[in-house]
Design a protein around this motif. Structure first.
Motif, short mmCIF file in Angstrom:
data_model
loop_
_atom_site.label_atom_id
_atom_site.label_comp_id
_atom_site.label_asym_id
_atom_site.label_seq_id
_atom_site.Cartn_x
_atom_site.Cartn_y
_atom_site.Cartn_z
N CYS A 54 35.56 24.07 45.85
CA CYS A 54 35.54 22.94 44.92
C CYS A 54 36.96 22.62 44.43
CB CYS A 54 34.64 23.25 43.73
SG CYS A 54 32.99 23.83 44.16
N PRO A 55 37.85 22.22 45.33
CA PRO A 55 39.24 21.97 44.92
C PRO A 55 39.39 20.84 43.91
CG PRO A 55 38.82 21.11 47.13
CD PRO A 55 37.62 21.93 46.75
N ASP A 56 38.39 19.94 43.84
CA ASP A 56 38.44 18.82 42.91
C ASP A 56 37.73 19.11 41.60
OD1 ASP A 56 39.85 17.30 44.79
OD2 ASP A 56 37.98 16.65 45.74
N GLY A 57 37.30 20.34 41.42
CA GLY A 57 36.62 20.71 40.19
C GLY A 57 35.13 20.92 40.41
N VAL A 58 34.49 21.58 39.47
CA VAL A 58 33.06 21.90 39.54
C VAL A 58 32.28 20.90 38.71
CG1 VAL A 58 31.29 23.63 39.09
CG2 VAL A 58 33.59 24.34 39.83
N ALA A 59 31.31 20.25 39.32
CA ALA A 59 30.49 19.29 38.59
C ALA A 59 29.60 20.01 37.59
CB ALA A 59 29.64 18.49 39.57
N GLY A 60 29.43 19.43 36.42
CA GLY A 60 28.58 20.03 35.41
C GLY A 60 29.04 19.65 34.02
N ARG A 61 28.36 20.14 33.01
CA ARG A 61 28.71 19.86 31.63
C ARG A 61 30.08 20.43 31.29
NH1 ARG A 61 23.75 22.21 28.28
NH2 ARG A 61 25.54 22.57 26.91
N GLU A 62 30.86 19.66 30.56
CA GLU A 62 32.19 20.13 30.19
C GLU A 62 32.13 21.30 29.21
OE1 GLU A 62 34.49 16.89 28.77
OE2 GLU A 62 34.55 15.85 30.70
N ASP A 63 31.05 21.37 28.44
CA ASP A 63 30.93 22.47 27.48
C ASP A 63 30.11 23.62 28.06
OD1 ASP A 63 28.48 21.22 27.53
OD2 ASP A 63 28.14 21.33 25.37
N GLY A 64 29.83 23.56 29.34
CA GLY A 64 29.06 24.63 29.97
C GLY A 64 29.82 25.94 29.98
N ILE A 65 29.11 27.02 29.70
CA ILE A 65 29.72 28.36 29.67
C ILE A 65 28.98 29.25 30.66
CG2 ILE A 65 30.21 30.39 28.27
CD1 ILE A 65 30.16 28.57 25.82
N VAL A 66 29.72 29.99 31.44
CA VAL A 66 29.11 30.98 32.32
C VAL A 66 29.73 32.34 32.01
CG1 VAL A 66 28.59 29.37 34.17
CG2 VAL A 66 30.80 30.53 34.15
N ASN A 67 28.96 33.36 32.20
CA ASN A 67 29.42 34.73 31.97
C ASN A 67 29.86 35.36 33.28
OD1 ASN A 67 29.13 34.89 29.25
ND2 ASN A 67 27.21 36.02 29.28
N LEU A 68 31.02 35.98 33.26
CA LEU A 68 31.49 36.77 34.38
C LEU A 68 31.77 38.18 33.89
CD1 LEU A 68 33.96 34.30 36.16
CD2 LEU A 68 31.68 34.97 36.91
N LEU A 69 31.41 39.14 34.70
CA LEU A 69 31.58 40.55 34.33
C LEU A 69 32.24 41.28 35.48
CD1 LEU A 69 30.88 42.90 32.35
CD2 LEU A 69 28.71 43.13 33.59
N HIS A 70 33.35 41.96 35.21
CA HIS A 70 34.03 42.68 36.27
C HIS A 70 33.18 43.87 36.73
CE1 HIS A 70 37.12 44.89 38.48
NE2 HIS A 70 37.82 43.76 38.49
#
Length: 258
Positions: free
Chosen positions: A230-246
């Motif tokens: 997605c070099p042009d950005g990810v479509a979706g809500r601008e206030d969307g939050i996702v969790n990432l865990l190492h």
């Protein structure tokens, strides 16, 4: 149906996520399911005898997460007297896995088939189930069998820890969720439903469930997918939050649960 979580006294992790409408979000939630190490095996149910244990901690599934957990357990002074057994489907990656450890007599690497062939009445005090559902004909049954046949049970003072996923949350209309939030209907969503059924088996067995956010390392994870696809950005809500865990942080949580 998961009210027992709030009463369960073992260590748990809480995942809080604001669900995005991004079409790539399901990739993140399903990321935990992708592992190159274990695809499927069958537990023998013909005998009620337990497996011969050469160590007192078993890690089922030695992919990225399982390898990190084994390494941390071996390095942790709290487990300095414990032997750790990593269990895989096959031995094809054993050389690669061993290369990530310094020579340590407390680390045993074996296959499920080798263990199953050694029934004699001994079990592991602690078991962590890291194997993903991909490849299992009946994931919940495999988890149930592992708890019944490999684990000595809560009465022995040990713990059975299951690596679950935040993908089980229903997450309607972008709501923020935690461990007490509603989960998906497993009948309507069979893919994630496998994990819901597996969680129930673990709780009924007296074990502990930790639900993980999207796992990542520097080279792998949802962030890497988005950067590449997605070099042009990810479509979706601008206030969307996702969790990432190492992966290493997730492994630390499992070590703490033991």
């Amino acid at each position: 149906s998961f009210e027992r979580f709030s009463r369960f006294k073992r260590i748990r992790t809480t995942m809080t996520t604001s669900f995005s409408n991004s079409p790539y979000f399901h990739y993140l939630l399903h990321f935990l399911l992708l592992s190159p190490t274990i695809s499927t095996w069958a537990f023998s149910t013909a005998s009620k005898a337990a497996l011969t244990a050469t160590s007192d901690i078993a890690v089922i599934g030695v992919g990225v997460l399982g390898t990190s957990l084994c390494r941390q357990l071996l390095d942790d002074e709290a487990f300095s007297s414990r032997i750790v057994t990593g269990i895989t489907k096959s031995s094809c990656r054993h050389d690669d896995i061993r290369s990530q450890f310094s020579k340590d007599d407390r680390f045993v690497l074996t296959t499920m088939e080798e263990l199953i062939s050694q029934y004699s009445g001994h079990t592991f005090k602690d078991v962590v189930f890291c194997a993903p559902p991909s490849g299992f004909e009946n994931y919940a049954q495999a988890v149930k069998d592992a708890a019944a046949q490999l684990w000595s049970g809560p009465s022995d003072g040990g713990t059975f820890v299951f690596t679950s996923s935040g993908g089980v949350y229903e997450g309607i209309d972008g709501e923020i969720v935690n461990e007490e939030s509603a989960t998906i209907d497993p009948e309507e969503n069979p893919r994630q439903g496998r994990i819901v059924y597996a969680e129930k088996e673990v709780i009924e067995s007296g074990g502990c469930v930790l639900r993980l956010a999207g796992l990542y390392t520097l080279e792998r994870g949802a962030h890497n997918y988005w950067l590449e696809k997605c070099p042009d950005g990810v479509a979706g809500r601008e206030d969307g939050i996702v969790n990432l865990l190492h992966y290493d942080d997730a492994a630390s949580a499992f070590a703490a649960a033991l």
